[in-house]
Design an enzyme around this catalytic site. Structure first.
Site, PDB file in Angstrom:
ATOM      1  CE1 TYR A   1       5.191  35.240  11.614  1.00  0.00           C
ATOM      2  CE2 TYR A   1       6.966  36.813  11.998  1.00  0.00           C
ATOM      3  CZ  TYR A   1       6.302  35.643  12.332  1.00  0.00           C
ATOM      4  OH  TYR A   1       6.746  34.892  13.380  1.00  0.00           O
TER       5      TYR A   1
ATOM      6  CB  SER B   1       7.806  37.485  15.788  1.00  0.00           C
ATOM      7  OG  SER B   1       9.001  37.659  15.058  1.00  0.00           O
TER       8      SER B   1
END
Ligand code: NAP
Length: 249
Positions: A154, A141
């Site tokens: 995350y 990401s």
């Protein structure tokens, strides 16, 4: 465009979102694709049906990730359908929003179990099945590139996945296996229910130099390149697929 004829692929989290687009793209290039899912059997079946309707080949396999024995369960399910593989795409992942003081130990463990530990052991236990000259693509990401304080755990889990990518590229080079990561920006999938709000979606779009949010195909096309013979000389890399998000920061 049949660069992957004769190859077998496995896409974790292939039932929906980015994973589904990757499944469709790899299948369109001739690969037979395993569509892994956790619980949404209807979505997995729909993905398989879409591939077959387009003349491709796919099969669905279920395995909950983030629980003890998850990698063994996944490979056991896979083995019932295929004899080895050439392309592994570790795509399944969950969001874990939260400023550091909001993250509980349970939240942290869950996010790391699905996003970092599961790919680690899926790769480890899959190495006997992955043929020489194969491909591993890990979906990371863009939140590892700039600070996103609202996604602390995350972002950390994706950082772990990126370092694993780099390390394994060295380890597996002798077998001709490439290991790369793809880092999407904001992509319109179920993971972002807030995108139903037009104002929030417009704000997310403004991060990209193209002033739109990404679509799953925007990422799938990059994964397909890395999975193809054309990317034989690319390994240990993290390819940005964010529409230029953050270029001006
Ligand atoms: P999504 O639409 O929410 O789809 C998630 C997929 O992962 C589904 O196939 C789901 O299976 C599977 N999955 C979720 N939790 C699982 C678990 N515990 N065990 C096994 N499978 C599980 O997600 P997405 O947006 O396409 O994201 C895919 C990947 O891209 C993730 O790694 C995510 O972190 C990364 N990413 C996404 C974005 C974005 O903006 N969307 C940006 C950067 C990175 P079921 O269908 O059975 O639930």
């Amino acid at each position: 465009m049949a660069r992957l004829t004769g190859r077998t692929a496995l896409v974790t989290g292939g039932s929906r979102g980015i994973g589904r687009a990757v499944v469709r793209r790899l299948a369109a290039e001739g690969a037979r694709v395993g569509v892994h899912y956790a619980s949404n059997e209807a979505a997995a079946k729909e993905t398989v049906a879409t591939v077959e309707a387009a003349g491709g080949s796919a099969f669905a396999i279920r395995a909950e990730l983030g629980v003890p024995g998850d990698a063994d369960a996944l490979w056991q399910a896979f083995d019932a359908h295929a004899d080895g593989l050439d392309i592994l795409v570790n795509n399944a992942g969950i969001a874990g929003p939260g400023l550091i003081h909001e993250v509980t130990e349970e939240d942290y463990d869950r996010v790391f179990a699905v996003n970092a530990k599961a790919p680690f052991f899926i790769i480890q236990k899959g190495l006997d099945r992955l043929r020489d000259g194969g491909r591993i693509v890990n979906i990371s990401s863009g939140v590892t590139k700039v600070a996103f304080p609202g996604m602390t755990s995350y972002a950390a889990s994706k950082g772990a996945l990126e370092v694993l990518t780099l390390t394994l590229a060295q380890t597996l080079g002798s077998r001709g296996i490439t290991v790369n990561a793809v880092s999407p920006g904001t992509i319109e999938t179920d993971i972002h229910p807030w995108m139903a709000d037009p104002a929030a979606k417009a704000h997310a779009a403004s991060f990209s130099v193209f002033d739109r949010v990404g679509q799953p195909d925007d990422v799938a096309d990059v994964v397909a390149f890395l999975a193809s013979p054309d990317a034989r000389w690319v390994t240990g890399q993290n390819i940005d697929a964010s529409g230029g998000s953050g270029l001006g920061l």
